[in-house]
Write a protein that holds these residues in place. Structure first.
Motif: not given
Length: 261
Positions: A160-161, A168-172, A178-179, A193-195
């Motif tokens: 998250l940091s 970011y559109e697909y942040s963790i 939700e996504i 990566v975050p997804a």
């Protein structure tokens, strides 16, 4: 071993990288279907990096030598020419190729600073855009954290940091619920990566991680390669998934030997 988790994730994810059914029953389908699974460029490059580190050979030369053995394994156009052209210079890519191949770095180094330095090196030979480098470093660091007994929440907080919700559109920060309806196939590090790490975060074992990947219309082999190493290290193996049987069936002798060395 994170590298095994990444390779297994690539093989299993390859089934739905393209032509994924709209109404895929991702919770109940067989984990592997005959005729659909294969290893891709994700495994080839991840194992090339492993070979270079294990044998103390030149990174670029080893990536090229291994890569040329598999000209049709799924390289993007620019990376194909990076391997096969006369010049092997970085081309400012932010693609997820830097993250898909870095698993062994997170496993290999005990020293945190050395791990992060080498994650940058393995990215920058081709993917030297800041997001390309970040994707590699974040992936290796999550593997390193899982290997060193950091909690799932600590791994989440780190990701998250690096990929905050505001940027970011697909942040963790976004749940899979939700996504799922809005996620679009995305080949960037920042879109992958975050997804992929969210797929790990919401899992309870390696199999549920893979099923979370199946639930998204995503670059699924690369999601598997990116976060598969984290899942393997965190859960300490593959549970009931016959990883060794899958490796033996789907890898050729050359790649299998590098993996098992």
């Amino acid at each position: 071993m994170a590298i095994k988790g990444a390779v297994l994730g690539d093989i299993l994810g390859s089934q739905y990288e393209f032509n994924r059914p709209k109404n895929l029953d991702w919770k109940n389908i067989p984990l592997i279907a005959d005729g659909k699974a294969k290893f891709t460029d994700d495994s080839v490059m991840a194992l090339a990096i492993k070979k270079a580190l294990d044998e103390s050979t030149d990174l670029v030369e080893t990536m090229i030598a291994v890569g040329k053995r598999y000209p049709f394994c799924g390289y993007g156009a620019k990376f194909y020419w990076w391997i096969n052209g006369k010049k092997h210079e970085p081309y400012n890519s932010w693609g997820n190729g830097s993250a898909m191949r870095v698993a062994y770095v997170g496993e290999y180094y005990d020293n945190y600073d050395e791990m992060q330095r080498m994650a940058k090196v393995t990215a920058a030979v081709s993917h030297n855009h800041p997001e390309g480098i970040k994707g590699s470093v974040v992936t290796a660091t999550c593997i390193w954290m899982a290997k060193h007994d950091k909690s799932k929440q600590e791994i989440y907080d780190y990701v998250l940091s690096q990929y905050p919700k505001e940027e970011y559109e697909y942040s963790i920060a976004y749940s899979l619920d939700e996504i799922r309806s809005r996620y679009k196939w995305n080949e960037s590090c920042q879109g992958s990566v975050p997804a992929a790490m969210r797929c790990f975060y919401e899992s309870t074992d390696y199999e549920s991680f893979i099923r979370n990947v199946f639930s998204l219309e995503c670059d699924s082999d690369t999601f598997g390669a990116i976060a598969g190493g984290v899942a393997e290290e965190f859960y300490g193996g593959f549970g009931s998934v016959d990883a060794e049987g899958i490796f033996r069936k789907y890898l050729d002798d050359y790649l299998y030997e590098i993996l098992m060395k």
